[in-house]
Design a protein around this motif. Structure first.
Motif, PDB file in Angstrom:
ATOM      1  N   THR B 223       0.863  -1.180   0.000  1.00 23.50           N
ATOM      2  CA  THR B 223       0.000   0.000   0.000  1.00 23.50           C
ATOM      3  C   THR B 223       0.900   1.230   0.000  1.00 23.50           C
ATOM      4  OG1 THR B 223      -1.663  -1.196   1.272  1.00 23.50           O
ATOM      5  CG2 THR B 223      -1.826   1.209   1.265  1.00 23.50           C
ATOM      6  N   LEU B 251      -3.405   7.110  -3.322  1.00 26.76           N
ATOM      7  CA  LEU B 251      -3.272   5.744  -2.808  1.00 26.76           C
ATOM      8  C   LEU B 251      -3.060   4.788  -3.972  1.00 26.76           C
ATOM      9  CD1 LEU B 251      -3.688   4.078  -0.127  1.00 26.76           C
ATOM     10  CD2 LEU B 251      -6.068   3.839  -0.808  1.00 26.76           C
ATOM     11  N   HIS B 252      -2.053   3.908  -3.842  1.00 29.36           N
ATOM     12  CA  HIS B 252      -1.857   2.839  -4.822  1.00 29.36           C
ATOM     13  C   HIS B 252      -1.781   1.516  -4.079  1.00 29.36           C
ATOM     14  CE1 HIS B 252      -0.738   6.094  -7.521  1.00 29.36           C
ATOM     15  NE2 HIS B 252       0.261   6.427  -6.721  1.00 29.36           N
ATOM     16  N   LEU B 253      -2.422   0.495  -4.611  1.00 33.10           N
ATOM     17  CA  LEU B 253      -2.303  -0.854  -4.083  1.00 33.10           C
ATOM     18  C   LEU B 253      -1.553  -1.660  -5.113  1.00 33.10           C
ATOM     19  CD1 LEU B 253      -3.731  -1.294  -1.343  1.00 33.10           C
ATOM     20  CD2 LEU B 253      -4.825   0.487  -2.688  1.00 33.10           C
ATOM     21  N   LEU B 254      -0.357  -2.087  -4.772  1.00 26.02           N
ATOM     22  CA  LEU B 254       0.515  -2.703  -5.772  1.00 26.02           C
ATOM     23  C   LEU B 254       0.741  -4.164  -5.463  1.00 26.02           C
ATOM     24  CD1 LEU B 254       3.177   0.150  -6.069  1.00 26.02           C
ATOM     25  CD2 LEU B 254       1.068  -0.165  -7.371  1.00 26.02           C
ATOM     26  N   ASP B 255       0.635  -4.994  -6.484  1.00 25.45           N
ATOM     27  CA  ASP B 255       0.907  -6.432  -6.316  1.00 25.45           C
ATOM     28  C   ASP B 255       2.216  -6.788  -7.019  1.00 25.45           C
ATOM     29  OD1 ASP B 255       0.067  -6.121  -8.888  1.00 25.45           O
ATOM     30  OD2 ASP B 255      -1.201  -7.879  -8.916  1.00 25.45           O
ATOM     31  N   SER B 258       4.511  -5.013  -9.793  1.00 20.82           N
ATOM     32  CA  SER B 258       4.167  -3.606  -9.965  1.00 20.82           C
ATOM     33  C   SER B 258       5.311  -2.746  -9.433  1.00 20.82           C
ATOM     34  CB  SER B 258       2.887  -3.272  -9.207  1.00 20.82           C
ATOM     35  OG  SER B 258       1.818  -4.060  -9.677  1.00 20.82           O
ATOM     36  N   ALA B 267       3.247   5.245 -10.338  1.00 20.59           N
ATOM     37  CA  ALA B 267       3.015   3.820 -10.112  1.00 20.59           C
ATOM     38  C   ALA B 267       2.677   3.146 -11.426  1.00 20.59           C
ATOM     39  CB  ALA B 267       1.869   3.622  -9.125  1.00 20.59           C
ATOM     40  N   ALA B 268       3.094   1.888 -11.572  1.00 21.61           N
ATOM     41  CA  ALA B 268       2.781   1.137 -12.792  1.00 21.61           C
ATOM     42  C   ALA B 268       2.462  -0.305 -12.433  1.00 21.61           C
ATOM     43  CB  ALA B 268       3.955   1.195 -13.766  1.00 21.61           C
ATOM     44  N   ALA B 269       1.418  -0.843 -13.060  1.00 19.76           N
ATOM     45  CA  ALA B 269       1.067  -2.246 -12.833  1.00 19.76           C
ATOM     46  C   ALA B 269       2.110  -3.140 -13.477  1.00 19.76           C
ATOM     47  CB  ALA B 269      -0.307  -2.533 -13.418  1.00 19.76           C
ATOM     48  N   ILE B 273       0.566  -8.378 -16.139  1.00 20.91           N
ATOM     49  CA  ILE B 273      -0.828  -8.267 -15.686  1.00 20.91           C
ATOM     50  C   ILE B 273      -1.552  -7.191 -16.492  1.00 20.91           C
ATOM     51  CG2 ILE B 273      -2.319  -7.725 -13.723  1.00 20.91           C
ATOM     52  CD1 ILE B 273      -0.859 -10.215 -13.169  1.00 20.91           C
ATOM     53  N   ALA B 274      -0.887  -6.055 -16.669  1.00 21.24           N
ATOM     54  CA  ALA B 274      -1.520  -4.961 -17.410  1.00 21.24           C
ATOM     55  C   ALA B 274      -1.922  -5.428 -18.799  1.00 21.24           C
ATOM     56  CB  ALA B 274      -0.565  -3.778 -17.492  1.00 21.24           C
ATOM     57  N   VAL B 277      -4.954  -7.789 -18.657  1.00 19.62           N
ATOM     58  CA  VAL B 277      -6.218  -7.107 -18.393  1.00 19.62           C
ATOM     59  C   VAL B 277      -6.678  -6.329 -19.616  1.00 19.62           C
ATOM     60  CG1 VAL B 277      -7.340  -5.318 -17.016  1.00 19.62           C
ATOM     61  CG2 VAL B 277      -5.910  -7.027 -15.906  1.00 19.62           C
TER      62      VAL B 277
END
Lengths: 285, 285
Positions: B223, B251-255, B258, B267-269, B273-274, B277
């Motif tokens: 987070t 806010l960014h939620l990064l997995d 990322s 921020a970048a996915a 995954i990007a 999607v």
């Protein structure tokens, strides 16, 4: 009602649960005051609760606050939702209060009935609708039925269900700080970042006026998650229990008196606090 | 070292605790690989832990991953921090791993000693420094010593203390999803919204490279709270346990995979995954 004036919608008031019932009772007092500016008639729907005396307890509090009439509607089945005296009461009420308990009791008993239709119609016509805890969760179109704890979003962290549908602009979660629910609220938004996430701490309410301004009342915070500038959600392809990737959410933490406009999406600190901070010599070290 | 080339800083690697130690061990494997691109010498500082075998356990894991030398530094007092063999080992190490336990054991024993100075100097010269749980909290200039649980920020929810100081750009919190720590991280940022908040789930690491790009490794989320556009913090005037008002956080939620750049704050996915999607016909319903 025979006039050409547009009706003004009543307040929508989700409460985070565990609101003060003795002492300051800021939230219930404010709700009662709104209803008193009408005829002072409050209807209480205790359906979410499995306890016998929940409705009576609220009736006593509202009466103690000077409410002229506080009527408990004993809705315990779907057939109760067709009873004329129930619908009559809702037709004359200035405000309705939905108690806490289990939101699935509300959605399964009220969903699609005349009571639900009447609540929606009367809210559009000016009746205020408040709900606490499960009652708050139920107010909107997209209701969090249940979910898992935790701060970050996971693929299956939340289960959504259709709610009462007074608005689809927001998704509500309650007991927010106390039960660690940011992750499930974010998961709900990750599906379709159309709505705004509203996380209500206990003893904290969002008074959402007819002009779509949300004002914070009570002792806790409201966490507003605004995904309008979201650049990416990985929700389309995450597997069970995987974390969800969400890029560029906006976050506001709002305390008593602060506001957020659901249409313009502008947040503002409580004027009195903002002035005290700006006027301070210790604003930032 | 006699050349004119600028030294390149080593990785800074906070880990959210409870990283996999059998099976995939993605985080420890990645750290070991970084060190292997040098001479494969890893030093382990088990000082945060009160358990006897913590250091030996990590040494065994790293050896199992093919690390050439895994040396446990038994630092149990401030005077241990002046021992020449300890400082020699740090001078020759490609990477240092700080175990979990209590971050106050690290700050009280290492703070201001030659070990702390050597860790900072050697990281600037290219040595990688990883820390898990308490070891992660300790890495930065501003360390969360302890705090209260809960999603929304409260005036006294967090206690900060000076840490090792490898960077002051971020404030780290760990066990993030598991221990409900967003509120205390936000409270830390509310004092002075200079730093970026990094909340690490368990079994999740931030690999922060010399170019200030943070990459997510492991099974959970990171987070990221970026207060660079913060419009208002009420922290200057809130009273004990009052909620804090914070307006306009990002806010960014990064997995896994990322990235977030600490300088540009972009921020970048994860690319894979990007692509999955965007390529999906089910991206948004």
């Amino acid at each position: 009602m025979g006039t050409t004036a547009e009706p003004v919608r009543g307040y929508i008031i989700p409460v985070g649960g565990a609101e003060e019932k003795i002492g300051d009772v800021a939230i219930l007092r404010r709700f009662a005051a709104l209803c008193d500016s009408g005829a002072g008639r409050v209807a209480i729907i205790p359906t979410a609760s499995a306890l016998e005396d929940t409705g009576a307890r609220y009736a006593e509090i509202f009466t103690g606050l000077g409410t002229r009439e506080a009527i408990v509607l004993p809705i315990e089945s779907r057939s109760d939702c067709a009873r004329p005296e129930v619908l009559d009461t809702l037709d004359r009420a200035d405000g309705v209060f939905l108690t806490g308990g289990n939101q699935l009791r509300l959605s399964t008993m009220l969903g699609g009935t005349e009571v639900a239709k009447t609540l929606r119609r009367r809210n559009r016509e000016g009746m205020h609708v408040a709900g606490t805890s499960a009652g708050a969760a139920f107010l909107c179109e997209h209701m969090i039925a249940f979910g898992k704890e935790g701060a970050s979003p996971r693929a299956r962290a939340v289960t959504l269900a259709p709610g009462l549908g007074l608005t689809n602009r927001i998704i509500i979660d309650q007991h927010f700080r106390q039960r660690d629910r940011l992750g499930r609220l974010l998961t709900a938004l990750a599906y379709n970042p159309f709505a705004i996430g509203i996380g209500l701490d206990e003893n904290t309410a969002a008074f959402i006026g007819p002009d779509e301004t949300l004002e914070v009342v009570g002792g806790g915070a409201i966490t507003v998650v605004d995904p309008s500038d979201l650049q990416f959600s990985s929700m389309a392809r995450v597997r069970k229990n995987d974390p969800v990737c969400l890029i560029n959410l906006k976050l506001h933490l709002l305390d008593r008196g602060s506001t957020f406009h659901l249409h313009t999406r502008v947040a503002a600190a409580a004027l009195v606090i903002a002035e005290r901070v700006s006027g301070s010599h210790h604003a930032y070290p």
